[in-house]
Design a protein around this motif. Structure first.
Motif, PDB file in Angstrom:
ATOM      1  N   TYR A 134      41.485  32.854  43.938  1.00 36.56           N
ATOM      2  CA  TYR A 134      42.739  32.437  44.575  1.00 36.56           C
ATOM      3  C   TYR A 134      43.081  31.077  43.976  1.00 36.56           C
ATOM      4  O   TYR A 134      42.193  30.288  43.645  1.00 36.56           O
ATOM      5  N   GLU A 147      49.631  32.164  52.348  1.00 38.38           N
ATOM      6  CA  GLU A 147      50.386  33.420  52.237  1.00 38.38           C
ATOM      7  C   GLU A 147      49.832  34.291  51.120  1.00 38.38           C
ATOM      8  O   GLU A 147      49.744  35.520  51.250  1.00 38.38           O
ATOM      9  N   ALA A 148      49.441  33.634  50.014  1.00 37.44           N
ATOM     10  CA  ALA A 148      48.844  34.408  48.911  1.00 37.44           C
ATOM     11  C   ALA A 148      47.483  34.960  49.347  1.00 37.44           C
ATOM     12  O   ALA A 148      47.143  36.110  49.047  1.00 37.44           O
ATOM     13  N   ARG A 151      47.424  38.204  51.168  1.00 34.43           N
ATOM     14  CA  ARG A 151      47.643  39.434  50.403  1.00 34.43           C
ATOM     15  C   ARG A 151      46.355  39.965  49.772  1.00 34.43           C
ATOM     16  O   ARG A 151      46.377  40.914  49.003  1.00 34.43           O
ATOM     17  N   ARG A 187      41.241  38.596  59.842  1.00 35.57           N
ATOM     18  CA  ARG A 187      40.794  39.576  58.839  1.00 35.57           C
ATOM     19  C   ARG A 187      39.280  39.828  58.873  1.00 35.57           C
ATOM     20  O   ARG A 187      38.765  40.617  58.088  1.00 35.57           O
TER      21      ARG A 187
END
Ligand SMILES: Cc1ncc(COP(=O)(O)O)c(C=O)c1O
Length: 388
Positions: A134, A147-148, A151, A187
Motif C-alpha cells: 500500500y 480509502e485505498a 479496497r 475487516r
C-alpha cells in the motif's frame, strides 16, 4: 527441487557487484551501529556472564524478568504494558515471521507500506504469504490512504505499519491510525506496528512518540528490539507487545506462545541481562541519536548550496531521503558515485520509491566520513547538472 519461498535468482545485482569489487571509502549506507565508531560503555556486556545463565529453564514467551524489563522500558513512552502480553523473539525479523504464521494461512495476504524496508517481501514469501503493497504518498507527507486500503482483497489478514517508517522517517498520523483501527476492526485485520525506530525522533511530527502499544480497539502487535533501541543487533533479542480486545488478545497470545515454543530461540544469558542492557544501553541510544541529528544538520548545511537537491524532512529514524535531479537513472548515478567518488548510497528503487531521482543516505556514519561522502555526492550532482 527447491520451494518458491526462496528466490531462484540469487546472484548479486550491479551495485552489489561493484561494491564487492572495490569497497567504497565513504559508505553512506551503513545500518550497523556497531561499525560506525559509536562509543559503547566498556562493561555493557558484562551481565551476559551472569552465573544464573548456566541453568536452562526456558519460558516460551520469554523469562518473566526479561518481559518485566521490556514493560518497564515502555514507561519511557508513557505506556503501561502488561508483561503477560509480551512475547520475546530473537529479532524483529523473527517476530514478523511468528506473526505471519499466527495470522495468515499459506497464500493469504498482508498489507505492507511502500516505500519502506525492503525485507517485507522476503519475510512474507518465506512464510508462504503474499505481501501486497500500500502506498505512502510523498506529496501527502507520506500519509496513509485509508480509502485505498479499504479496497484491499478479502484474504488480507494484517496490515504492517512502520512507525516511524524506514527510510522516509514518517510517523503514522494519529488521524490515519484512527481510520485504520476502524477499518481493521471492520475487516478483521490485525495491525503489526514496527516501532524499532521510535526512540530516534529527528524532526518529529504528528504521531511521534505515540506507541501503538496503547491500541485497545483492534488486535495490535507492537514490535521493538535491542538492535535499534540500544544499538545491539548482535545480541538477538526483540519483542512483541499484544494489545486489543481482551478475549482476542488472550487467544492470540496462546497461539503465539505455541509458535514461540516450537523454536525457543532467545538465548538465556541475553534475557537475564536484559534489565541491565535496557538501562545502561540508554547511553548508546543517546549517542546514536546525537550522531543522526549532527549528520542531518551537516547534510542540510551542505545541500543548502545546491537548490536542485532537496532533503526531505525525516520525522525519525536513522535515514534521510534526498530528491535529486533525474538527469541519469538512479542505478547509473549510484554506480557512478561508487566508481568515480568511492561513495556508497542507496538508490530509491531499493525501497520501492516510485519514479527516478531519489537517493537514501544513512545518518549513522562517523561525522567525517558522512561530511566528505555528502560533499562528493553533491559535487557529482552539480557536475552532472552543469553538463546537462
Ligand atoms: C523497519 C525495520 N524493522 C526491522 C528491522 C530489523 O530489526 P532486527 O534486527 O530486530 O531484525 C529493520 C532493520 O533495519 C528495520 O529497518
Amino acid at each position: 527441487m527447491f520451494s518458491r519461498r526462496v528466490p531462484s535468482e540469487l546472484s548479486p545485482n550491479r551495485i552489489a557487484s561493484a561494491r564487492a569489487a572495490a569497497a567504497p571509502r565513504f559508505d553512506l549506507t551503513v545500518s550497523n551501529p556497531t561499525a560506525c565508531g559509536i562509543a559503547y560503555p566498556p562493561g555493557l556486556l558484562a551481565p551476559l556472564a551472569e552465573p544464573a545463565g548456566l541453568e536452562y529453564r526456558p519460558h516460551p514467551r520469554g523469562l518473566p524478568v526479561a518481559r518485566e524489563a521490556v514493560a518497564r522500558d515502555y514507561l519511557r513512552h508513557g505506556v503501561t504494558v502488561d508483561p503477560g502480553r509480551i512475547v520475546l523473539t530473537a529479532s524483529t525479523s523473527e517476530a514478523y515471521t511468528f506473526l505471519f504464521k499466527l495470522l495468515a494461512d499459506p497464500g493469504e495476504a498482508v498489507l505492507v507500506p511502500t516505500p519502506s524496508y525492503p525485507l517485507f517481501e522476503h519475510l512474507a514469501r518465506i512464510e508462504g504469504v503474499r505481501a501486497i503493497p500500500y502506498y505512502l504518498g510523498r506529496d501527502a507527507d507520506w500519509r496513509l490512504d485509508p480509502e485505498a486500503l479499504a479496497r484491499a482483497p478479502g484474504d488480507v489478514r494484517a496490515v504492517v505499519l512502520v512507525h516511524p517508517n524506514n527510510p522516509t522517517g514518517s510517523f503514522v498520523h494519529p488521524d490515519d491510525r484512527e481510520a485504520l483501527c476502524v477499518l481493521a476492526a471492520d475487516r478483521g485485520w490485525a495491525l503489526i506496528a514496527d516501532e524499532v525506530f521510535l526512540d530516534y525522533p529527528l524532526d518529529g511530527g504528528p504521531g511521534a512518540d505515540c506507541s501503538f502499544a496503547i491500541n485497545q480497539t483492534v488486535l495490535t502487535f507492537t514490535m521493538g528490539g535491542l538492535s535499534k533501541s540500544v544499538g545491539l543487533p548482535q545480541l538477538k533479542l526483540a519483542w512483541i507487545v499484544a494489545t486489543g480486545p481482551g478475549e482476542r488478545v488472550l487467544a492470540a497470545l496462546d497461539r503465539l506462545e505455541f509458535v514461540a515454543d516450537t523454536f525457543l530461540s532467545v538465548a538465556t544469558p541475553v534475557q537475564l541481562a536484559l534489565p541491565t542492557l535496557l538501562r545502561e544501553g540508554a547511553a548508546v541510544r543517546e549517542a546514536i541519536l546525537a550522531r543522526c541529528r549532527a549528520n542531518l544538520a551537516t547534510l542540510r548545511r551542505a545541500a543548502a548550496n545546491l537548490p536542485a537537491v532537496s532533503v526531505l524532512s525525516p520525522g525519525g529514524g536513522w535515514s534521510v531521503v534526498l530528491r535529486v535531479p533525474a538527469i541519469v537513472g538512479e542505478e547509473d548515478m549510484v554506480l557512478e558515485l561508487l566508481h568515480e567518488d568511492s561513495v556508497a548510497v542507496h538508490p530509491g528503487y531499493f525501497f520501492d520509491f516510485p519514479g527516478e531521482g531519489t537517493l537514501v543516505l544513512s545518518l549513522l556514519p562517523d561525522p567525517d566520513t558522512f561530511a566528505e561522502g555528502v560533499r562528493r555526492v553533491l559535487l557529482r550532482i552539480a557536475t552532472n547538472l552543469a553538463r546537462s
